[in-house]
Design an enzyme around this catalytic site. Structure first.
Site, PDB file in Angstrom:
ATOM      1  N   LYS A 120       0.824  -1.204   0.000  1.00  0.00           N
ATOM      2  CA  LYS A 120       0.000   0.000   0.000  1.00  0.00           C
ATOM      3  C   LYS A 120       0.860   1.256   0.000  1.00  0.00           C
ATOM      4  O   LYS A 120       0.493   2.276  -0.589  1.00  0.00           O
ATOM      5  CB  LYS A 120      -0.949  -0.010   1.197  1.00  0.00           C
ATOM      6  N   GLU A 204      -3.158   6.378   8.038  1.00  0.00           N
ATOM      7  CA  GLU A 204      -3.821   7.407   7.246  1.00  0.00           C
ATOM      8  C   GLU A 204      -4.810   8.178   8.106  1.00  0.00           C
ATOM      9  O   GLU A 204      -5.263   7.685   9.151  1.00  0.00           O
ATOM     10  CB  GLU A 204      -4.587   6.791   6.073  1.00  0.00           C
ATOM     11  N   HIS A 239     -14.574  -3.055   9.103  1.00  0.00           N
ATOM     12  CA  HIS A 239     -13.934  -2.755   7.820  1.00  0.00           C
ATOM     13  C   HIS A 239     -14.158  -3.858   6.794  1.00  0.00           C
ATOM     14  O   HIS A 239     -13.468  -3.914   5.788  1.00  0.00           O
ATOM     15  CB  HIS A 239     -12.432  -2.489   7.996  1.00  0.00           C
ATOM     16  N   ARG A 296      -7.437  -8.181  -8.435  1.00  0.00           N
ATOM     17  CA  ARG A 296      -8.141  -9.460  -8.554  1.00  0.00           C
ATOM     18  C   ARG A 296      -9.620  -9.183  -8.786  1.00  0.00           C
ATOM     19  O   ARG A 296     -10.064  -8.027  -8.777  1.00  0.00           O
ATOM     20  CB  ARG A 296      -7.993 -10.272  -7.263  1.00  0.00           C
TER      21      ARG A 296
END
Length: 646
Positions: A120, A204, A239, A296
């Site tokens: 990431k 973040e 999440h 994917r």
């Protein structure tokens, strides 16, 4: 069909996605190959395949994650191509590279593209160069607690810790203030290492009241890349997506185009090929920020298929064999609306803990217009602690959002799940909620409406027990003359010489026992055969009768009404494992004083960590487990004597 001869496809996955991929592959005339672990020998995806190969082992690391075993299976079966599904090795660059080096076709992007988006942190830097907007954060190589403390202070709380190499909500923690950071970071790192073999993290800014919008992209080997509209995946818990729909409600054509073009730039920046998803956070002002790219096929791809009329797995196969995309961007369809819910074996009433065991009851309804079910289980299958607890997905399409919502509610109403806990009632409450009906969506939807969606547990009402007793009589009061339903000996009501017309039924449901007395009228209203029972629904399986009550299925069993009610047999002061799993951390020692709510033991199940916490202050009188132990649901882990905490 394609430039590269392809006759046999191996699916390196399990569950509903393996079944779904094989369905399209068979329709295209391909031979399908299933691989399975030792405990998946009779799983549905294995039963549906043309060729079946045993990888051995139980844990994913010993089966579905073993690259050498998968390649050997491909050679043994004569497969020319491998589809990774999602999860497991689907975003593993090493797997894609190994397939290419073996001279096989990988139904996914090049290893270089997976590697570019696999971190990431590196992906953020690439997206910034490509002009894709980013959420403020830290994505660097330094991984010390002090580094994250400084970054979080600079960004401003609340912040979101995310596994650099991960996805699916694993290794992800929301941190509200500095005092929570150290513990959250340590837990997220353990989850990341367990799930992805990589403990690196990024942090973040946690965007308040965001919508989760993702763009389906597709690229071929000839430089063409399209976006196939968007999906709204804002309804989440832990999440993890629960409800997904397409198109995103309220998204303007201009914003759809802006997000779609940004997603295409992201894909082109890494030389992407195949199906991928670029995920964004969208705030109330219409600003959107890149989150990640999933290299994917996504779990929620059926809603995109529903509004476009396209088969994305067929596209994957054709593109991997060298064919060009069959459409231009201007020709991509967008018709109607589609909604999907994920059906999980989990207990919403207990923080969505995974539920394992035998799927004693599993019934899917007949499909009507616009309805679809992608499932990977059948009645009698085992839900194991080793894999993701998703049972399947239910999808409905309509000319508009409301028609899709109503069709999906009808589909859910016809489902029956028993033997394990499920979120069936929970997702029905979401779809029926006025806020969902009005498309008031953001990622805080479930917490904001928790009182409605997750009502506090209450004792089952008298109406439940009356219905249960009537259902039991209707299903258990079998006629002695099954060959002659008109025989007077087949009736459960009417004349009884020397016996009362009132009926007494002793039942047990989820640990509660009740002796229910039905008046004559009610007893007579329970006719045989059971098929005449219309309300409430009830289904017999073995010694249990499953009763449908307020969206959930409750197991009923007979008890001896003459015996004394039994008290709780659990050891006093004992803290037991809420599910099957492994002990990854023991945080207390015998004799230690703890406060109410203190984490005592951390259990890992289905690649997620669950804390066993003290229900009250006290002293640890015995520690009955150690790190590394595999424990079963109900196993006593800690004995805690009540008393003052430290």
């Amino acid at each position: 069909m394609s430039q590269t001869p392809l006759t046999t496809l191996l699916v390196a996955n399990r569950g509903e996605i393996a079944c779904r991929i094989m369905r399209t592959a068979k329709a295209m005339g391909l031979t399908t190959v299933a691989v399975h672990s030792a405990i998946d020998r009779t799983a549905r995806h294995v039963r549906e395949a043309d060729i079946r190969l045993d990888l051995g082992g139980a844990k994913a690391a010993d089966s579905y994650l073993d690259i050498d075993k998968l390649l050997a299976a491909a050679r043994a079966s004569g497969a020319q191509a491998i589809h990774p599904g999602y999860g497991f090795l689907s975003e593993n660059a090493g797997f894609a590279q190994a397939i290419a080096e073996a001279g096989l076709i990988f139904l996914g992007p090049p290893a270089s593209a997976i590697e570019a988006m696999g971190s990431k942190s590196a992906a953020k830097a690439l997206m910034e160069q490509a002009g894709v907007p980013l959420v403020p954060g830290y994505h660097g190589a330094a991984q010390s607690l002090e580094t994250f403390r400084e970054a979080a202070a600079r960004i401003g709380y609340p912040v979101l810790l995310k596994a650099s190499a991960g996805g699916g909500g694993k290794g992800m923690k929301v941190v509200e203030d500095e005092g929570q950071l150290a513990q959250a970071l340590a837990s997220a790192q353990r989850e990341a290492r367990s799930s992805f073999g990589d403990a690196r993290m990024l942090v973040e800014k946690y965007v308040l009241q965001p919508r989760h919008i993702e763009i389906q992209v597709f690229a071929d080997q000839h430089g063409q890349c399209l976006y196939l509209n968007e999906r709204d995946c804002s309804i989440q818990r832990r999440h993890q997506k629960v409800v997904e729909e397409a198109p995103a409600p309220g998204l303007s054509a201009a914003l759809r185009q802006a997000m779609g073009e940004a997603a295409v730039r992201a894909a082109q920046a890494i030389g992407y090929v195949g199906a991928g998803t670029v995920e964004f956070l969208l705030d109330a002002r219409g600003d959107f920020f890149f989150m990640e790219m999933n290299t994917r096929l996504q779990v929620e791809h059926p809603v995109t298929e529903a509004i476009t009329g396209l088969d994305l797995v067929a596209w994957q196969i054709r593109v991997a064999c060298g064919e060009p995309l069959p459409l231009r961007q201007a020709d991509v369809p967008l018709r109607g609306h589609a909604i999907e819910v994920r059906l999980y074996a989990e207990d919403p009433a207990h923080d969505f803990l995974p539920s394992t065991g035998t799927l004693a009851l599993y019934r899917e309804p007949l499909l009507g217009p616009g309805q679809r079910i992608d499932s990977g289980v059948s009645e009698g299958d085992e839900v194991s602690p080793y894999y993701d607890p998703m049972l399947g997905k239910l999808i409905a399409w309509g000319e508009d959002r409301e028609q899709a919502r109503q069709r999906l509610l009808a589909l859910l109403a016809g489902m029956a799940v028993g033997g394990v806990k499920s979120n069936l009632g929970f997702v029905q409450r979401i779809l029926a909620h006025p806020a969902f009906a009005s498309a008031a969506l953001d990622t805080g939807f479930i917490p904001r409406h928790q009182a409605d969606l997750l009502p506090a547990a209450e004792a089952l009402p008298e109406a439940f027990w009356q219905s249960a007793a009537q259902a039991w009589l209707a299903h258990a009061g079998a006629a002695p003359r099954a060959d002659d339903a008109d025989s007077p000996w087949a009736a459960v009501s009417g004349l009884r010489l020397g016996l009362p017309t009132r009926r007494v039924v002793a039942l047990q449901c989820e640990g509660v026992e009740r002796v229910v007395e039905l008046p004559a009228a009610a007893a007579a209203a329970s006719p045989y055969p059971a098929a005449q029972l219309c309300e409430p629904q009830a289904i017999r399986r073995g010694d249990a009768l499953y009763l449908h009550w307020q969206h959930d299925w409750y197991p009923l069993r007979a008890v001896d009404p003459a015996r004394h009610a039994q008290g709780d047999t659990a050891q006093a002061g004992g803290l037991s494992a809420p599910m099957n799993g492994s002990i990854v951390r023991v945080q207390v020692a015998p004799g230690e004083q703890v406060e109410a709510g203190a984490a005592l033991v951390i259990l890992e199940a289905m690649k997620m960590e669950h804390s066993i916490r003290a229900p009250h202050a006290g002293t640890v009188s015995a520690l009955l487990c150690k790190e590394g132990d595999m424990v079963s649901e109900g196993t006593l882990l800690v004995a805690l004597e009540a008393g003052d905490g430290a």
